[in-house]
Design a protein around this motif. Structure first.
Motif, PDB file in Angstrom:
ATOM      1  N   ALA A   7      79.487  27.668  25.023  1.00  0.00           N
ATOM      2  CA  ALA A   7      78.372  28.451  25.573  1.00  0.00           C
ATOM      3  C   ALA A   7      78.424  29.869  25.019  1.00  0.00           C
ATOM      4  CB  ALA A   7      78.442  28.484  27.093  1.00  0.00           C
ATOM      5  N   ALA A   8      77.288  30.400  24.721  1.00  0.00           N
ATOM      6  CA  ALA A   8      77.205  31.774  24.221  1.00  0.00           C
ATOM      7  C   ALA A   8      77.485  32.738  25.363  1.00  0.00           C
ATOM      8  CB  ALA A   8      75.832  32.034  23.630  1.00  0.00           C
ATOM      9  N   LYS A   9      78.278  33.776  25.087  1.00  0.00           N
ATOM     10  CA  LYS A   9      78.614  34.751  26.116  1.00  0.00           C
ATOM     11  C   LYS A   9      77.907  36.058  25.797  1.00  0.00           C
ATOM     12  CE  LYS A   9      82.999  32.703  27.193  1.00  0.00           C
ATOM     13  NZ  LYS A   9      84.419  32.857  27.313  1.00  0.00           N
ATOM     14  N   GLY A  10      77.417  36.731  26.824  1.00  0.00           N
ATOM     15  CA  GLY A  10      76.712  37.993  26.637  1.00  0.00           C
ATOM     16  C   GLY A  10      75.499  38.058  27.545  1.00  0.00           C
ATOM     17  N   PHE A  11      74.703  39.113  27.378  1.00  0.00           N
ATOM     18  CA  PHE A  11      73.515  39.317  28.186  1.00  0.00           C
ATOM     19  C   PHE A  11      72.280  39.110  27.328  1.00  0.00           C
ATOM     20  CE2 PHE A  11      76.702  42.130  30.171  1.00  0.00           C
ATOM     21  CZ  PHE A  11      76.702  41.611  31.473  1.00  0.00           C
ATOM     22  N   THR A  12      71.285  38.607  27.995  1.00  0.00           N
ATOM     23  CA  THR A  12      70.013  38.484  27.298  1.00  0.00           C
ATOM     24  C   THR A  12      69.273  39.802  27.433  1.00  0.00           C
ATOM     25  OG1 THR A  12      68.814  37.696  29.225  1.00  0.00           O
ATOM     26  CG2 THR A  12      69.903  36.008  27.848  1.00  0.00           C
ATOM     27  N   LEU A  13      68.234  39.959  26.652  1.00  0.00           N
ATOM     28  CA  LEU A  13      67.426  41.181  26.712  1.00  0.00           C
ATOM     29  C   LEU A  13      66.811  41.359  28.093  1.00  0.00           C
ATOM     30  CD1 LEU A  13      66.259  43.594  25.245  1.00  0.00           C
ATOM     31  CD2 LEU A  13      64.381  42.144  24.487  1.00  0.00           C
ATOM     32  N   ILE A  14      66.396  40.289  28.714  1.00  0.00           N
ATOM     33  CA  ILE A  14      65.789  40.358  30.053  1.00  0.00           C
ATOM     34  C   ILE A  14      66.821  40.832  31.071  1.00  0.00           C
ATOM     35  CG2 ILE A  14      64.773  38.978  31.908  1.00  0.00           C
ATOM     36  CD1 ILE A  14      63.432  37.307  29.713  1.00  0.00           C
ATOM     37  N   GLU A  15      68.031  40.332  30.988  1.00  0.00           N
ATOM     38  CA  GLU A  15      69.073  40.748  31.914  1.00  0.00           C
ATOM     39  C   GLU A  15      69.395  42.232  31.743  1.00  0.00           C
ATOM     40  OE1 GLU A  15      71.645  36.645  32.458  1.00  0.00           O
ATOM     41  OE2 GLU A  15      72.010  37.900  30.684  1.00  0.00           O
TER      42      GLU A  15
END
Length: 179
Positions: A7-15
């Motif tokens: 799974a990709a880890k990090g934040f999306t732009l929306i988050e």
């Protein structure tokens, strides 16, 4: 065998945008609700020091006689008192005229009656001290006014105006009776 997908880890732009909005709202609430409390705390401290100053002066005034023409040990007749021949009491001396209120030529430590305090201010000496009120209460303004509040001279109104460093004028009033 199966495919291993990590799974990709990090934040999306929306988050990230939602997080910045929540942080912005929190900062606005802090600046509008919490930070002004410090100013209110300072105002409360100024009011307490104002009351302390006025109270110390009133305590000093209350230890003095009503008028320079009154008996320093109290008793009868008080200044301005009418004669009471039925009781064998003479008339009292006339009370000080309001135009003569103030210390006159008296030194600060020689004030002897209530109306000597008329005109006392922040540049006056503190009793039994070489310091002025302005030295101990810096940025506070002080003015003591003594007057007859009624047509007869059986009481004196002592009004102490204290201006706090924030510019708030607080007036403390006390009525001293002729007895």
């Amino acid at each position: 065998m199966g495919v291993n997908h990590t799974a990709a880890k990090g934040f999306t732009l929306i988050e990230l945008v939602v997080g910045m909005i929540v942080l912005g709202i929190a900062l606005v609430m802090l600046t509008s609700l919490l930070f002004p409390q410090a100013d209110r705390a300072a105002e409360t401290l100024h009011r307490v020091r104002s009351a302390e100053l006025a109270h110390s002066i009133l305590n000093e005034i209350w230890g003095k006689r009503y008028d320079q023409n009154s008996n320093p040990n109290g008793g009868v007749p008080a200044c301005g008192a009418a004669a009471r021949p039925d009781l064998g009491l003479p008339a009292g001396d006339a009370c000080t005229d309001e135009a003569d209120f103030g210390p006159g030529a008296l030194a600060r430590n020689a004030y002897r009656d209530v109306d000597d305090y008329h005109g006392l201010n922040q540049n006056s000496l503190i009793l039994n001290s070489s310091l002025k009120y302005a030295d101990e209460y810096s940025n506070y303004q002080l003015l003591v006014k003594v007057s007859y509040p009624f047509a007869n001279k059986h009481s004196k109104l002592v009004a102490i105006d204290v201006t706090t460093p924030s510019g708030e004028v607080i007036t403390y009033n006390a009525l001293r009776s002729n007895y």
